[in-house]
Motif scaffolding. Structure first.
Motif, PDB file in Angstrom:
ATOM      1  N   ARG A 109      -8.373  -1.460  -3.937  1.00  0.00           N
ATOM      2  CA  ARG A 109      -7.705  -0.364  -4.643  1.00  0.00           C
ATOM      3  C   ARG A 109      -7.270  -0.786  -6.040  1.00  0.00           C
ATOM      4  N   ARG A 110      -6.924  -2.058  -6.194  1.00  0.00           N
ATOM      5  CA  ARG A 110      -6.467  -2.545  -7.491  1.00  0.00           C
ATOM      6  C   ARG A 110      -7.606  -3.060  -8.365  1.00  0.00           C
ATOM      7  N   PHE A 124      -8.250  -4.359   1.476  1.00  0.00           N
ATOM      8  CA  PHE A 124      -8.224  -2.962   1.034  1.00  0.00           C
ATOM      9  C   PHE A 124      -7.299  -2.796  -0.167  1.00  0.00           C
ATOM     10  N   LEU A 125      -6.163  -3.488  -0.146  1.00  0.00           N
ATOM     11  CA  LEU A 125      -5.240  -3.411  -1.276  1.00  0.00           C
ATOM     12  C   LEU A 125      -5.893  -3.967  -2.541  1.00  0.00           C
ATOM     13  N   SER A 173     -14.665   6.618  -0.420  1.00  0.00           N
ATOM     14  CA  SER A 173     -13.452   6.792  -1.214  1.00  0.00           C
ATOM     15  C   SER A 173     -13.754   6.764  -2.706  1.00  0.00           C
ATOM     16  N   LEU A 188       0.834  -1.204   0.000  1.00  0.00           N
ATOM     17  CA  LEU A 188       0.000   0.000   0.000  1.00  0.00           C
ATOM     18  C   LEU A 188       0.868   1.254   0.000  1.00  0.00           C
ATOM     19  N   GLY A 223      -8.456   7.500   3.500  1.00  0.00           N
ATOM     20  CA  GLY A 223      -8.441   7.540   2.050  1.00  0.00           C
ATOM     21  C   GLY A 223      -8.750   8.933   1.571  1.00  0.00           C
ATOM     22  N   PHE A 282      -1.855   6.947   3.791  1.00  0.00           N
ATOM     23  CA  PHE A 282      -2.380   7.993   2.915  1.00  0.00           C
ATOM     24  C   PHE A 282      -2.216   9.383   3.509  1.00  0.00           C
ATOM     25  N   GLU A 333       0.497   2.080  -3.894  1.00  0.00           N
ATOM     26  CA  GLU A 333      -0.703   2.911  -3.937  1.00  0.00           C
ATOM     27  C   GLU A 333      -0.420   4.351  -3.515  1.00  0.00           C
ATOM     28  N   ILE A 354      -3.719   2.110   7.426  1.00  0.00           N
ATOM     29  CA  ILE A 354      -4.151   2.599   6.111  1.00  0.00           C
ATOM     30  C   ILE A 354      -4.228   4.122   6.143  1.00  0.00           C
ATOM     31  N   TYR A 358     -10.913  -9.828  -3.387  1.00  0.00           N
ATOM     32  CA  TYR A 358     -11.460  -8.990  -2.317  1.00  0.00           C
ATOM     33  C   TYR A 358     -12.624  -9.691  -1.623  1.00  0.00           C
ATOM     34  N   LEU A 388     -14.631   2.369   1.766  1.00  0.00           N
ATOM     35  CA  LEU A 388     -14.646   2.229   0.310  1.00  0.00           C
ATOM     36  C   LEU A 388     -15.718   3.119  -0.317  1.00  0.00           C
TER      37      LEU A 388
END
Length: 518
Positions: free
Chosen positions: A181-182, A177-178, A216, A130, A292, A355, A134, A351, A188, A213
């Motif tokens: 994001r991808r 979470f990773l 975000s 992350l 995020g 960020f 990210e 997390i 997931y 999420l």
């Protein structure tokens, strides 16, 4: 003049070496190796600390219920669970069942230590990715984030506190979470399902993940995730009908109540969302910072925060409702179950940290540069919290763990006598519960002698064949010994009147059996 000439050349060489090293560490090859190397090193340290604590008979109040759970699965679920509820089935922890099954073939203490330390260490890998992929942080900033993770006192308490399926959810949340994001939605979904399998109360944590999420920008996956988490916890409430305990709790009972209590407060939370929701940050370590681009503060595990309010072992003239045994253990530096139940929330915390560093950093061509002073302050703060709060702090002298003193030897000797006698119900002081837990019926006695009155002893030991009393220990907060000089004579006198006789006595450890057994 000749002596000073080489200095600029040495400086240039050093700078070139540092630049080359930074270039290699910032490469893709290092990103494939470094997080796994750090995870393996962390795993080795955590396993060593856990093994040393277990050898010193410091497994925490929750070790007994899990050891008995392994024994009961091996013997067809015979007997009565310590604390009144099986620790895995009461919390709907499906992921704990394979661990308990493995404990039938491998020493369960080793299984618990390896699984828990491995879960905590594995969280380093998604956290590193992350930060690097990210948030595009440089190696130095990513390393500081990982260092703060490894030094987190909550993780050290979790590692030393028996076994907690909630710890397995921590790396799973980071991986989930990773993957979100991808855009890897199949992975997931699988990871979210595994998080829910760690315990029904973790549905509330999954609701928090869905909210992160949603705000975000990933709205559809966010509300689906939140709905799945809420449905899982509500289903468990409907099926199991959990309730908070209303009677005094021994340490093992308190451990089980912490695992099942979050389910019991969900109906109250749903009925009074405003008043009960305001209490969530108090027990859960406060609201979390932004995780995020547009993610708000999220309470990670509200049910756990509410469920921490439990009855204490009452004292004469004391009307306050306190979790006495747990707080006394905290003052002694022993690991608490509560720290482990909050561990999944650290996924949101780190997390947010990743960020946050991305936002305050300065973007370059490919990476985000974070001011060294900020990183130094973060590392200094993490180190300070570790030194002052962690059970493995240098102030606790963890390098001296692993040894056993005369009191430990007396506990083991008394436990060997019980083991050699075969089956039979054992009434035991909390410090020795784990030594005799592998049997059908175990009665855990209160920690303080003041709670071992004649009335309570008659009710608790009526079905016991053996009674193992530990008269050692001092409350480090009040400096008051749990047993006063006359207490052993008084308690043993009551037990002798119930037909028991002292079989073994050494170093404040007393083993009583049926009169005439010898």
């Amino acid at each position: 003049m000749n002596d000073r000439a080489p200095r600029p050349d040495l400086r240039r060489r050093w700078r070139r070496f540092v630049l080359r090293l930074q270039g290699r560490l910032d490469g893709e090859a290092a990103d494939r190796i470094l997080p796994w190397a750090l995870a393996i090193a962390t795993f080795a340290v955590f396993v060593a600390l856990d093994a040393a604590a277990l050898r010193s008979l410091e497994g925490g109040s929750g070790l007994g219920p899990w050891l008995q759970a392994v024994w009961r699965r091996e013997h067809g679920s015979l007997g009565t669970p310590l604390g009144g509820v099986d620790p895995a089935r009461g919390a709907w922890s499906l992921i704990a069942e394979p661990v308990l099954w493995a404990g039938r073939f491998v020493p369960p203490l080793a299984v618990f230590a390896v699984v828990q330390a491995g879960a905590i260490a594995l969280g380093i890998v998604p956290l590193w990715r992350l930060a690097r992929e990210e948030a595009r942080l440089r190696v130095g900033a990513s390393a500081v984030v990982v260092a703060a993770y490894v030094l987190a006192p909550t993780l050290h308490r979790t590692n030393l506190a028996a076994f907690h399926p909630e710890a397995v959810a921590l790396p799973l949340l980071l991986w989930a979470f990773l993957c979100a994001r991808r855009g890897h939605w199949k992975r997931y979904g699988l990871l979210v399902g595994l998080v829910l399998a760690c315990g029904a109360s973790l549905g509330l944590t999954v609701v928090g993940l869905g909210l992160v999420l949603f705000l975000s920008g990933l709205r559809r996956p966010g509300w689906i995730t939140a709905a799945a988490g809420a449905a899982w916890s509500l289903l468990a409430v409907v099926v199991t009908g959990p309730d908070l305990p209303t009677t005094s709790l021994t340490p093992a009972g308190e451990f089980v109540a912490r695992a099942t209590g979050p389910l019991a407060v969900i109906p109250d939370l749903a009925a009074h969302p405003v008043s009960r929701g305001a209490e969530l940050p108090v027990g859960a370590g406060g609201l979390l910072p932004r995780a995020g681009p547009r993610a708000p503060a999220v309470p990670p595990d509200g049910g756990t925060a509410q469920a921490r309010r439990c009855p204490s072992l009452p004292r004469p003239g004391d009307d306050r409702r306190r979790c006495g045994a747990g707080r006394r253990a905290a003052r002694r530096g022993q690991p608490l179950a509560g720290g482990a139940h909050v561990a999944p929330a650290l996924a949101f915390v780190f997390i947010a940290l990743v960020f946050a560093l991305e936002r305050i950093g300065t973007p370059s061509v490919t990476r985000v540069n974070v001011d060294r002073r900020v990183l130094f302050a973060l590392l200094a703060g993490a180190t300070l919290f570790f030194v002052t709060e962690a059970p493995t702090s240098p102030y606790r002298r963890p390098w001296a763990w692993g040894s056993q003193d005369a009191v430990d030897g007396a506990r083991l000797a008394a436990a060997e006598v019980i083991e050699a006698s075969g089956a039979g119900t054992v009434a035991v002081s909390p410090s020795s519960t784990s030594l005799v837990a592998e049997r059908a019926h175990v009665i855990e006695l209160p920690l303080d002698a003041v709670n071992l009155t004649e009335e309570r002893l008659q009710g608790r030991v009526a079905s016991a064949r053996w009674i193992l009393l530990d008269t050692n220990g001092t409350d480090s907060g009040s400096r008051r010994p749990y047993w006063r000089p006359n207490d052993p004579r008084r308690v043993i006198g009551v037990l002798e009147g119930e037909g028991f006789a002292v079989i073994y006595a050494a170093e404040g450890i007393y083993l009583l059996g049926p009169d005439g057994q010898g």
